[in-house]
Motif scaffolding. Structure first.
Motif, PDB file in Angstrom:
ATOM      1  N   UNK A 195       0.618  -1.125  -0.118  1.00 57.47           N
ATOM      2  CA  UNK A 195       0.038  -0.189   0.170  1.00 57.47           C
ATOM      3  C   UNK A 195       0.929   1.217   0.015  1.00 57.47           C
ATOM      4  N   UNK A 196       2.083   1.150   0.818  1.00 65.27           N
ATOM      5  CA  UNK A 196       3.128   2.271   0.768  1.00 65.27           C
ATOM      6  C   UNK A 196       3.476   2.590  -0.577  1.00 65.27           C
ATOM      7  N   UNK A 197       3.603   1.380  -1.383  1.00 65.01           N
ATOM      8  CA  UNK A 197       4.364   1.511  -2.590  1.00 65.01           C
ATOM      9  C   UNK A 197       3.478   1.974  -3.590  1.00 65.01           C
ATOM     10  N   UNK A 198       2.242   1.712  -3.520  1.00 67.20           N
ATOM     11  CA  UNK A 198       1.293   2.682  -4.409  1.00 67.20           C
ATOM     12  C   UNK A 198       1.280   3.874  -4.348  1.00 67.20           C
ATOM     13  N   UNK A 199       1.593   4.488  -3.120  1.00 72.00           N
ATOM     14  CA  UNK A 199       1.662   5.974  -2.806  1.00 72.00           C
ATOM     15  C   UNK A 199       2.930   6.390  -3.563  1.00 72.00           C
ATOM     16  N   UNK A 200       4.244   5.645  -3.147  1.00 69.83           N
ATOM     17  CA  UNK A 200       5.460   6.104  -3.858  1.00 69.83           C
ATOM     18  C   UNK A 200       5.401   6.095  -5.155  1.00 69.83           C
ATOM     19  N   UNK A 201       4.743   4.967  -5.758  1.00 72.53           N
ATOM     20  CA  UNK A 201       4.745   4.892  -7.471  1.00 72.53           C
ATOM     21  C   UNK A 201       4.097   6.259  -7.777  1.00 72.53           C
ATOM     22  N   UNK A 202       2.695   6.741  -7.038  1.00 69.96           N
ATOM     23  CA  UNK A 202       2.171   7.821  -7.471  1.00 69.96           C
ATOM     24  C   UNK A 202       2.625   9.037  -7.409  1.00 69.96           C
ATOM     25  N   UNK A 203       3.670   9.075  -6.177  1.00 71.32           N
ATOM     26  CA  UNK A 203       4.497  10.260  -6.142  1.00 71.32           C
ATOM     27  C   UNK A 203       5.571  10.437  -7.186  1.00 71.32           C
ATOM     28  N   UNK A 204       6.124   9.421  -7.507  1.00 76.66           N
ATOM     29  CA  UNK A 204       6.903   9.226  -8.591  1.00 76.66           C
ATOM     30  C   UNK A 204       6.271   9.809  -9.828  1.00 76.66           C
ATOM     31  N   UNK A 205       5.200   9.388 -10.056  1.00 77.35           N
ATOM     32  CA  UNK A 205       4.358  10.032 -11.434  1.00 77.35           C
ATOM     33  C   UNK A 205       4.422  11.447 -11.328  1.00 77.35           C
ATOM     34  N   UNK A 206       3.904  11.828  -9.980  1.00 77.87           N
ATOM     35  CA  UNK A 206       3.774  13.465  -9.751  1.00 77.87           C
ATOM     36  C   UNK A 206       5.043  14.208  -9.829  1.00 77.87           C
ATOM     37  N   UNK A 207       6.304  13.488  -9.338  1.00 80.09           N
ATOM     38  CA  UNK A 207       7.621  14.123  -9.591  1.00 80.09           C
ATOM     39  C   UNK A 207       7.869  14.240 -11.019  1.00 80.09           C
ATOM     40  N   UNK A 208       7.515  13.270 -11.752  1.00 78.43           N
ATOM     41  CA  UNK A 208       8.234  13.214 -13.043  1.00 78.43           C
ATOM     42  C   UNK A 208       7.330  14.009 -13.928  1.00 78.43           C
ATOM     43  N   UNK A 209       5.940  14.492 -13.388  1.00 79.06           N
ATOM     44  CA  UNK A 209       4.876  15.287 -14.291  1.00 79.06           C
ATOM     45  C   UNK A 209       5.413  16.828 -13.909  1.00 79.06           C
ATOM     46  N   UNK A 210       5.936  16.947 -12.620  1.00 79.64           N
ATOM     47  CA  UNK A 210       6.292  18.176 -12.374  1.00 79.64           C
ATOM     48  C   UNK A 210       7.615  18.470 -12.965  1.00 79.64           C
ATOM     49  N   UNK A 211       8.486  17.775 -13.305  1.00 80.96           N
ATOM     50  CA  UNK A 211       9.640  17.877 -14.310  1.00 80.96           C
ATOM     51  C   UNK A 211       9.483  18.176 -15.523  1.00 80.96           C
ATOM     52  N   UNK A 212       8.163  17.380 -16.101  1.00 82.28           N
ATOM     53  CA  UNK A 212       7.753  17.412 -17.417  1.00 82.28           C
ATOM     54  C   UNK A 212       7.415  19.175 -17.651  1.00 82.28           C
ATOM     55  N   UNK A 213       6.586  19.378 -16.591  1.00 85.36           N
ATOM     56  CA  UNK A 213       5.810  20.795 -16.614  1.00 85.36           C
ATOM     57  C   UNK A 213       7.211  22.131 -16.560  1.00 85.36           C
ATOM     58  N   UNK A 214       7.862  21.582 -15.956  1.00 88.00           N
ATOM     59  CA  UNK A 214       9.230  22.434 -15.760  1.00 88.00           C
ATOM     60  C   UNK A 214       9.881  22.641 -17.183  1.00 88.00           C
ATOM     61  N   UNK A 215      10.228  21.458 -17.662  1.00 82.20           N
ATOM     62  CA  UNK A 215      10.928  21.291 -19.149  1.00 82.20           C
ATOM     63  C   UNK A 215       9.841  22.053 -20.221  1.00 82.20           C
ATOM     64  N   UNK A 216       8.571  21.622 -20.003  1.00 85.52           N
ATOM     65  CA  UNK A 216       7.655  22.263 -21.127  1.00 85.52           C
ATOM     66  C   UNK A 216       7.632  23.936 -21.114  1.00 85.52           C
TER      67      UNK A 216
END
Length: 163
Positions: A11-32
């Motif tokens: 269950x914690x891993x689900x949260x961490x995988x979604x955080x990873x998605x959030x982190x990479x989406x934030x990085x995508x926004x930065x690059x965009x």
């Protein structure tokens, strides 16, 4: 049936995988926002992969008769450094994910939970690929040394991801 400890950690891993998605989406926004479309595409695709990883855990927990308990996801940073600094952070992040997957696998071994070991084998292999990809881009960026023409070439290469 999943042990209590493995269920909690998954269950914690689900949260961490979604955080990873959030982190990479934030990085995508930065690059965009900074007109680096290839880097943005690479990060956005990475974010989608992480969401898929979270869903794999979600489905597996249900398949094993466990209860999914979603947890709060921390906000990712909103400011980032250079291309090289960002990919150094990506590699470091993926290494931390690998450590988490290894922990889950260790618990499954302790529990003699062969089904979970088989399930987690996919993630073990996936993390080898994730670390390799991040390390490769980081090495390209180190070789580029911040030179804009080289960054444009790397941007063009990353834009081809998924094509």
């Amino acid at each position: 049936m999943l042990s209590k400890r493995l269920l909690e950690e998954m269950n914690t891993q689900i949260k961490l995988e979604l955080y990873s998605a959030y982190l990479y989406l934030a990085m995508a926004a930065h690059f965009e926002e900074n007109n680096w479309g290839g880097f943005a595409k690479w990060m956005a695709m990475q974010a989608r992969e992480e969401q898929e990883h979270a869903l794999k855990f979600f489905e597996y927990i249900h398949d094993r008769g466990g209860k999914v308990t979603l947890q709060a996801i921390d906000a990712p940073p909103s400011a980032f450094g250079t291309h090289e600094e960002i990919f150094a952070e990506v590699l470091k992040h993926e290494q931390s994910v690998t450590a988490r997957i290894n922990l889950l696998y260790s618990i499954a071994v302790e529990d003699k939970d062969y089904a979970s070991q088989e399930f987690l084998n996919w993630f073990v292999k996936e993390q080898v690929e994730e670390e390799k990809n991040a390390a490769q881009v980081l090495e390209w960026l180190k070789m580029a040394g911040g030179a804009v023409p080289a960054l444009f070439q790397i941007n063009a290469l990353l834009a081809q991801r998924g094509d």
